[in-house]
Design a protein around this motif. Structure first.
Motif, PDB file in Angstrom:
ATOM      1  N   GLU A 118      10.570   2.047 -24.384  1.00 26.60           N
ATOM      2  CA  GLU A 118       9.605   2.083 -23.271  1.00 26.60           C
ATOM      3  C   GLU A 118       8.698   3.313 -23.332  1.00 26.60           C
ATOM      4  O   GLU A 118       7.521   3.245 -22.979  1.00 26.60           O
ATOM      5  CB  GLU A 118      10.341   2.017 -21.936  1.00 26.60           C
ATOM      6  N   LYS A 122       4.681   3.315 -23.394  1.00 30.80           N
ATOM      7  CA  LYS A 122       3.833   4.078 -22.465  1.00 30.80           C
ATOM      8  C   LYS A 122       2.790   4.890 -23.251  1.00 30.80           C
ATOM      9  O   LYS A 122       1.601   4.889 -22.928  1.00 30.80           O
ATOM     10  CB  LYS A 122       4.730   5.006 -21.653  1.00 30.80           C
ATOM     11  N   VAL A 155       6.641  -0.567 -17.150  1.00 34.20           N
ATOM     12  CA  VAL A 155       5.785   0.431 -17.806  1.00 34.20           C
ATOM     13  C   VAL A 155       4.351   0.265 -17.295  1.00 34.20           C
ATOM     14  O   VAL A 155       3.676   1.235 -16.933  1.00 34.20           O
ATOM     15  CB  VAL A 155       5.846   0.275 -19.348  1.00 34.20           C
ATOM     16  N   LEU A 159       2.156   2.930 -14.829  1.00 32.14           N
ATOM     17  CA  LEU A 159       0.920   3.562 -15.320  1.00 32.14           C
ATOM     18  C   LEU A 159      -0.280   3.272 -14.422  1.00 32.14           C
ATOM     19  O   LEU A 159      -1.360   3.824 -14.618  1.00 32.14           O
ATOM     20  CB  LEU A 159       0.612   3.078 -16.745  1.00 32.14           C
TER      21      LEU A 159
END
Ligand code: SF4
Length: 483
Positions: A118, A122, A155, A159
């Motif tokens: 992950e 990202k 994720v 963000l």
């Protein structure tokens, strides 16, 4: 997609979908409606086309997007083919800068498989944002990312606010489905969930049609289809190929929807009907006069333009008639084997009726309700022919070609060319195929291959396929076993 559709074509409730079957088209047409086609599986299988490539291809040409492929490097191999199509498509559209698609691959490795990927995902999304500042970033998942349980959705969620691009994860890991068209559904599921989300119904634009186009449609074909629609007063919102976030957001304003390919966006169009009340036409791919007529009338009805369309079709058909008559002289009676995606294979099989050809065999990835309609029609025209329901499986294809000995092969030509058969593509990204005016180009291409067989004969003389001679004497469907 409508309701609780999972995006896995094998799980659709309104139709049974078969992807492992082989036999006579007459048997298939008789057994399928009775529910007796029989579930089977292959005990030996060559590589299947992964659904991830369909997701990637469907979206890669969106002008304001960047793409993160969350996978080991190998899975992203398909991106180079999709990128080639994208570059050629730009040139055809007059953009000679021919830029590459904006792709970032996370390159999951052994360490990530143990510790999770992950963080890498990202970073890849942030890299895509910093490099390209796109309006939208698509994340494509893979078998590896799904098996280790990486949560692409979280994720993306975390963000939000850090980047001002819309982040859209797609669940397109290859192991979920043997039917690669599921990858198209994964794209449309994510468009529904993340782009249209709670978008209200916009005021209807009375002349606008959502025209869903798969990535294999050439620019010449896009122009021909848009010409046909515009000649009867319909404006196409052409998506998602070479489209934009803005065009996708315009979807709810359309008066109706249709697709160029029968297996593209079919579930999404149902969703649009349920969500926004947008009616849709789901008929056939507009290849050949018969199919283009059927396709156009299906749309015209939704716009109240049936009579106008009929008169137009008559004029267009008459205009191409002399060319077709000439092609019939060159192609009449030639025996043909066809393979391709489901929509394309059946559409092409009907097309050869325009040229007076005889269908002897086909390889199609799936058999379902839509296929049944087409097979009933084709049986009436050609009598029985061999159907191989297979996602790829070249070993079965070459076996059948050796037995059927067609005059020409239409489809991905690699293996047939090595056997020396004249070959040609259909619905080639680089060449015209669709509608009325592009028909002659395709017919000429088929005729030219038959009349000039030397190239493939040379290939056959200087290359070999990896099968023993004995395989060609075996039953092509030997490895398909009833469950
Ligand atoms: S996503 Fe899965 S099926 Fe697709 S290429 Fe990668 S490993 Fe193969």
């Amino acid at each position: 997609m409508s309701g609780d559709y999972s995006g896995i074509r094998e799980e659709r409730r309104h139709t049974e979908t078969f992807n492992d079957w082989g036999g006579s088209s007459l048997t298939a047409a008789e057994k399928f409606p009775a529910g007796c086609l029989g579930r089977a599986d292959r005990v030996f299988s060559q590589g299947l086309q992964c659904q991830q490539i369909n997701s990637v291809m469907a979206l890669l040409s969106m002008e304001d997007a960047a793409f993160v492929v969350h996978s080991p490097l190998g899975c992203s191999g398909c991106c180079s083919m999709a990128n080639d199509w994208f570059r050629v498509g730009q040139m055809h559209r007059g953009d000679f800068s021919m830029r590459n698609a904006r792709i970032v691959v996370t390159n999951i490795d052994e360490r990530d498989v143990i510790l999770g990927g992950e963080e890498k995902l990202k970073k890849a999304v942030l890299t895509a944002y910093e490099r390209y500042k796109p309006k939208i970033i698509f994340i494509f998942t893979s078998c590896a990312s799904a098996i280790i349980g990486d949560d692409a959705e979280s994720v993306a969620e975390n963000l939000r606010g850090t980047v001002d691009s819309l982040i859209v994860p797609l669940r397109c890991e290859g192991f979920k489905s043997k039917i690669c068209a599921s990858g198209y559904d994964a794209a449309f599921l994510s468009i529904t969930k993340y782009i249209l989300a709670d978008a209200p119904k916009k005021p209807t634009e009375p002349d606008m049609l959502n025209l869903f186009a798969p990535p294999t449609v050439s620019f010449a074909d896009q122009l021909e289809i848009e010409r046909i629609l515009s000649d009867i007063g319909i404006r196409a919102n052409y998506i998602p190929f070479y489209s934009s976030l803005e065009k996708i957001r315009a979807i709810p304003a359309a008066r109706a929807s249709t697709a160029i390919c029968k297996v593209f966006a079919d579930e999404f169009m149902k969703e649009l009907k349920e969500r926004y009340g947008i009616p849709y036409s789901h008929t056939i791919m507009p290849v050949g006069t018969r199919n283009t007529t059927k396709w156009l009338l299906g749309i015209a009805e939704l716009f109240g333009k049936t009579e106008e369309a009929r008169a137009y079709i008559e004029r267009e058909t008459e205009a191409v008639r002399p060319l077709l008559d000439d092609l019939k002289k060159r192609l009449g009676g030639k025996r043909v084997f066809i393979t391709g995606g489901t929509g394309r294979t059946f559409a092409a099989a009907a097309l050869i009726d325009d040229f007076g050809m005889k269908l002897v065999g086909m390889q199609t990835p799936t058999y379902d309700n839509d296929a049944q309609i087409d097979v009933e029609y084709l049986n009436a025209v050609h009598g029985g022919f061999v159907i191989d329901v297979a996602n790829m499986m070249p070993f079965e294809q070459v076996n059948l070609l050796n037995k059927l000995k067609p005059d020409v092969f239409i489809g991905v030509p690699i293996w047939a060319a090595k056997l020396g058969f004249p070959t040609t593509h259909i619905l080639d990204i680089k060449r015209p195929t669709l509608g009325f005016r592009n028909l002659a180009y395709l017919g000429n291409k088929i005729a030219a291959q038959i009349e000039n067989p030397g190239y493939n004969k040379n290939i056959a003389a200087h290359s070999s396929l990896p099968y023993k001679k004995s395989w060609y004497g075996e039953d092509a469907f030997k490895y398909i076993k009833d469950e």
